[in-house]
Design a protein around this motif. Sequence first.
Motif, PDB file in Angstrom:
ATOM      1  N   ASP A   1     -10.968 -17.964  -9.776  1.00  0.00           N
ATOM      2  CA  ASP A   1      -9.667 -18.153  -9.132  1.00  0.00           C
ATOM      3  C   ASP A   1      -8.651 -17.224  -9.795  1.00  0.00           C
ATOM      4  N   ILE A   2      -8.143 -16.249  -9.039  1.00  0.00           N
ATOM      5  CA  ILE A   2      -7.162 -15.316  -9.597  1.00  0.00           C
ATOM      6  C   ILE A   2      -5.782 -15.533  -8.986  1.00  0.00           C
ATOM      7  N   THR A   3      -5.571 -16.707  -8.380  1.00  0.00           N
ATOM      8  CA  THR A   3      -4.282 -16.998  -7.755  1.00  0.00           C
ATOM      9  C   THR A   3      -3.114 -16.856  -8.735  1.00  0.00           C
ATOM     10  N   PRO A   4      -3.185 -17.392  -9.957  1.00  0.00           N
ATOM     11  CA  PRO A   4      -2.049 -17.213 -10.876  1.00  0.00           C
ATOM     12  C   PRO A   4      -1.749 -15.741 -11.162  1.00  0.00           C
ATOM     13  N   THR A   5      -2.793 -14.939 -11.274  1.00  0.00           N
ATOM     14  CA  THR A   5      -2.585 -13.510 -11.544  1.00  0.00           C
ATOM     15  C   THR A   5      -1.893 -12.823 -10.379  1.00  0.00           C
ATOM     16  N   VAL A   6      -2.331 -13.106  -9.148  1.00  0.00           N
ATOM     17  CA  VAL A   6      -1.702 -12.432  -8.009  1.00  0.00           C
ATOM     18  C   VAL A   6      -0.275 -12.910  -7.819  1.00  0.00           C
ATOM     19  N   HIS A   7       0.011 -14.157  -8.138  1.00  0.00           N
ATOM     20  CA  HIS A   7       1.398 -14.625  -8.064  1.00  0.00           C
ATOM     21  C   HIS A   7       2.263 -13.907  -9.101  1.00  0.00           C
ATOM     22  N   LYS A   8       1.702 -13.665 -10.267  1.00  0.00           N
ATOM     23  CA  LYS A   8       2.443 -12.939 -11.303  1.00  0.00           C
ATOM     24  C   LYS A   8       2.712 -11.503 -10.858  1.00  0.00           C
ATOM     25  N   ILE A   9       1.697 -10.867 -10.282  1.00  0.00           N
ATOM     26  CA  ILE A   9       1.882  -9.500  -9.784  1.00  0.00           C
ATOM     27  C   ILE A   9       2.950  -9.474  -8.701  1.00  0.00           C
ATOM     28  N   ALA A  10       2.886 -10.414  -7.769  1.00  0.00           N
ATOM     29  CA  ALA A  10       3.860 -10.460  -6.687  1.00  0.00           C
ATOM     30  C   ALA A  10       5.276 -10.629  -7.226  1.00  0.00           C
ATOM     31  N   GLY A  11       5.425 -11.470  -8.254  1.00  0.00           N
ATOM     32  CA  GLY A  11       6.739 -11.665  -8.855  1.00  0.00           C
ATOM     33  C   GLY A  11       7.269 -10.395  -9.496  1.00  0.00           C
ATOM     34  N   LEU A  12       6.401  -9.665 -10.178  1.00  0.00           N
ATOM     35  CA  LEU A  12       6.811  -8.403 -10.793  1.00  0.00           C
ATOM     36  C   LEU A  12       7.223  -7.382  -9.734  1.00  0.00           C
ATOM     37  N   VAL A  13       6.485  -7.340  -8.635  1.00  0.00           N
ATOM     38  CA  VAL A  13       6.821  -6.400  -7.563  1.00  0.00           C
ATOM     39  C   VAL A  13       8.167  -6.762  -6.953  1.00  0.00           C
ATOM     40  N   ARG A  14       8.384  -8.040  -6.697  1.00  0.00           N
ATOM     41  CA  ARG A  14       9.657  -8.472  -6.097  1.00  0.00           C
ATOM     42  C   ARG A  14      10.839  -8.174  -6.997  1.00  0.00           C
ATOM     43  N   SER A  15      10.632  -8.224  -8.310  1.00  0.00           N
ATOM     44  CA  SER A  15      11.738  -7.989  -9.246  1.00  0.00           C
ATOM     45  C   SER A  15      11.873  -6.522  -9.628  1.00  0.00           C
ATOM     46  N   GLY A  16      11.136  -5.653  -8.935  1.00  0.00           N
ATOM     47  CA  GLY A  16      11.266  -4.224  -9.185  1.00  0.00           C
ATOM     48  C   GLY A  16      10.561  -3.740 -10.437  1.00  0.00           C
ATOM     49  N   GLN A  17       9.587  -4.497 -10.931  1.00  0.00           N
ATOM     50  CA  GLN A  17       8.860  -4.119 -12.150  1.00  0.00           C
ATOM     51  C   GLN A  17       7.418  -3.724 -11.834  1.00  0.00           C
ATOM     52  N   SER A  18       7.255  -2.942 -10.778  1.00  0.00           N
ATOM     53  CA  SER A  18       5.909  -2.578 -10.312  1.00  0.00           C
ATOM     54  C   SER A  18       5.072  -1.923 -11.396  1.00  0.00           C
ATOM     55  N   ALA A  19       5.693  -1.137 -12.270  1.00  0.00           N
ATOM     56  CA  ALA A  19       4.932  -0.434 -13.306  1.00  0.00           C
ATOM     57  C   ALA A  19       4.186  -1.402 -14.218  1.00  0.00           C
ATOM     58  N   LYS A  20       4.726  -2.593 -14.407  1.00  0.00           N
ATOM     59  CA  LYS A  20       4.103  -3.580 -15.289  1.00  0.00           C
ATOM     60  C   LYS A  20       2.855  -4.216 -14.669  1.00  0.00           C
ATOM     61  N   THR A  21       2.656  -3.979 -13.376  1.00  0.00           N
ATOM     62  CA  THR A  21       1.511  -4.613 -12.728  1.00  0.00           C
ATOM     63  C   THR A  21       0.204  -3.894 -13.012  1.00  0.00           C
TER      64      THR A  21
ATOM     65  N   ARG B   1      -3.387  -0.410   1.275  1.00  0.00           N
ATOM     66  CA  ARG B   1      -1.998  -0.824   1.096  1.00  0.00           C
ATOM     67  C   ARG B   1      -1.495  -0.562  -0.315  1.00  0.00           C
ATOM     68  N   SER B   2      -0.207  -0.297  -0.396  1.00  0.00           N
ATOM     69  CA  SER B   2       0.449  -0.146  -1.690  1.00  0.00           C
ATOM     70  C   SER B   2       0.812  -1.528  -2.222  1.00  0.00           C
ATOM     71  N   LEU B   3       1.351  -1.566  -3.428  1.00  0.00           N
ATOM     72  CA  LEU B   3       1.799  -2.839  -3.998  1.00  0.00           C
ATOM     73  C   LEU B   3       2.810  -3.538  -3.101  1.00  0.00           C
ATOM     74  N   ARG B   4       3.632  -2.748  -2.407  1.00  0.00           N
ATOM     75  CA  ARG B   4       4.657  -3.327  -1.534  1.00  0.00           C
ATOM     76  C   ARG B   4       4.175  -3.484  -0.092  1.00  0.00           C
ATOM     77  N   GLY B   5       2.893  -3.241   0.141  1.00  0.00           N
ATOM     78  CA  GLY B   5       2.328  -3.478   1.454  1.00  0.00           C
ATOM     79  C   GLY B   5       2.401  -2.325   2.431  1.00  0.00           C
ATOM     80  N   ALA B   6       2.892  -1.173   1.986  1.00  0.00           N
ATOM     81  CA  ALA B   6       2.979  -0.018   2.881  1.00  0.00           C
ATOM     82  C   ALA B   6       1.586   0.536   3.161  1.00  0.00           C
ATOM     83  N   ALA B   7       1.373   0.967   4.400  1.00  0.00           N
ATOM     84  CA  ALA B   7       0.094   1.576   4.763  1.00  0.00           C
ATOM     85  C   ALA B   7      -0.036   2.944   4.111  1.00  0.00           C
ATOM     86  N   LEU B   8      -1.182   3.198   3.479  1.00  0.00           N
ATOM     87  CA  LEU B   8      -1.435   4.474   2.821  1.00  0.00           C
ATOM     88  C   LEU B   8      -2.258   5.371   3.746  1.00  0.00           C
TER      89      LEU B   8
END
Length: 200
Positions: free
Chosen positions: A156-176, A122-129
Amino acid sequence: MVARMLREIRADFDAETIVVYQAYSAAVADAALAAGRFVAPFSFSRMTWIKPSLLWLMHRSNWGGKAGQERILAVRITRTGWEQALSRAVLTAPEPAVHGSAAAWSAEFARAAVHVQWDPERSLRGAALQHYSIQVGVGRGLIREFAEDWVVGVRDITPTVHKIAGLVRSGQSAKTRRLLPPERPYPLAPVIARRIHAGA
């Protein structure tokens, strides 16, 4: 850029260990983190699935948003244990190049200690590769060994994955990119690669 194989294990690993990911409820996660390994209420009576691809698990758990999968754990296990699992694994569907016939596969699958399944990465946005990621089901006969001997650390990496998800939702995928684990091709002995149908 080097082309990826169709079915390739990519993982964060070092000379002795490999990181796999799992999603659990808070109760299971907190107990595991306190003990440094899996203890009750973790279930020792059913198969547990481990995945070396963080993004595949993020797709499956909706970035920790699904009930019972709110906590994302990075579980470091021994490469010896990981390769033992792969050497005993049977694919979840018959593959003529591996099993010869569906009947032979069925008989082998019925007594398998470990299951292996390849699913679209999967990609950052969940698309099948266009290539596949492995998930490994450790059966009841090996659960204790997995939990008590293979696991060398739980994080526990839950805070990190939440941060990544937030960046993806806000269109800042490159920062992930700096937040993602350094997954790279995992070397396999030819006999194991054949058994799990890894490769092109």
